[in-house]
Scaffold this motif. Structure first.
Motif: not given
Length: 226
Positions: A141-157
């Protein structure tokens, strides 16, 4: 000619479902309702049934033990040490999901309880070899944050760079330099887009608001410092 003994295997599916809740990286765990490891925390999962696809077994076990479904699960590793399960030779195909806004689970099947627990609190106490599976999943999961934009899904619009940095700090388990992080995010094509708005804090300067950009992968990646 010597006859080789072939292992008689059971196949299981184990699931690591991660989310960010209450400013912590949390994992979905069950409380085992039967032996072995009666009363211990474990990852959701169970045996694959006769004629059942492993992916289908993973989704079924998740729903039966926690009540959660319609979650995108990704196979990430296979575990097969001979002593990993006291009931016999069991090979586990393990799955990962990291998603926002997941509801509270409801225990069922052979689980007497189910809930979200902070990874740091549950690590080291799980049944079977689930501590190792959890560690491997968290690293993925930590590696996924390095390579993808998945972190924005945990933020509001609409969010600030500080909001986004908080997600990274929670998942990575490290404190990031605000200016360096902001520079990397803004200079990564398609990661975020400015909305033109600002958030007015109780004290301090207004913070610019952003929304998720069109990219799904990060080029260049945003790498951990540790």
């Amino acid at each position: 000619m010597k006859t080789r003994d072939h292992a008689q295997l059971e196949i299981a599916a184990d699931l690591v479902v991660l989310t960010v809740r209450e400013a912590a990286l949390q994992v979905l765990v069950i409380t085992r309702g039967k032996k072995p490891f009666l009363g211990r925390h474990a990852l959701p999962g169970g045996f694959v049934r006769e004629g059942e696809d492993i992916d289908d077994a993973a989704a079924r076990e998740l729903k039966e033990e926690t009540g959660l479904d319609r979650i995108d699960l990704e196979q990430f590793a296979v575990y097969g040490k001979p002593e990993r399960d006291p009931r016999g030779r069991v090979v586990s195909v393990s799955y990962l999901a990291i998603m926002p806004d997941l509801p509270l689970p409801t225990a069922g099947s052979d689980a007497s309880g189910a809930g979200w627990v902070a990874v740091d609190k549950v690590r080291g106490s799980l049944a079977f070899d689930h501590d190792r599976i959890l560690d491997d999943a968290v690293e993925r999961a930590r590696r996924r944050l390095e390579l993808t934009t998945v972190a924005t899904k945990f933020c509001p619009d609409e969010f600030t760079i500080g909001d986004l940095r908080s997600v990274y700090e929670i998942v990575w388990g490290e404190t990031l330099d605000p200016r360096n992080f902001s520079r990397k995010v803004i200079n990564t094509d398609g990661f975020v887009e400015p909305t033109g708005g600002k958030r007015m804090p109780a004290t301090g300067r207004p913070a610019a608001l952003y929304r998720a950009g069109a990219a799904t992968t990060l080029n260049p990646p945003i790498l951990r410092t540790a």
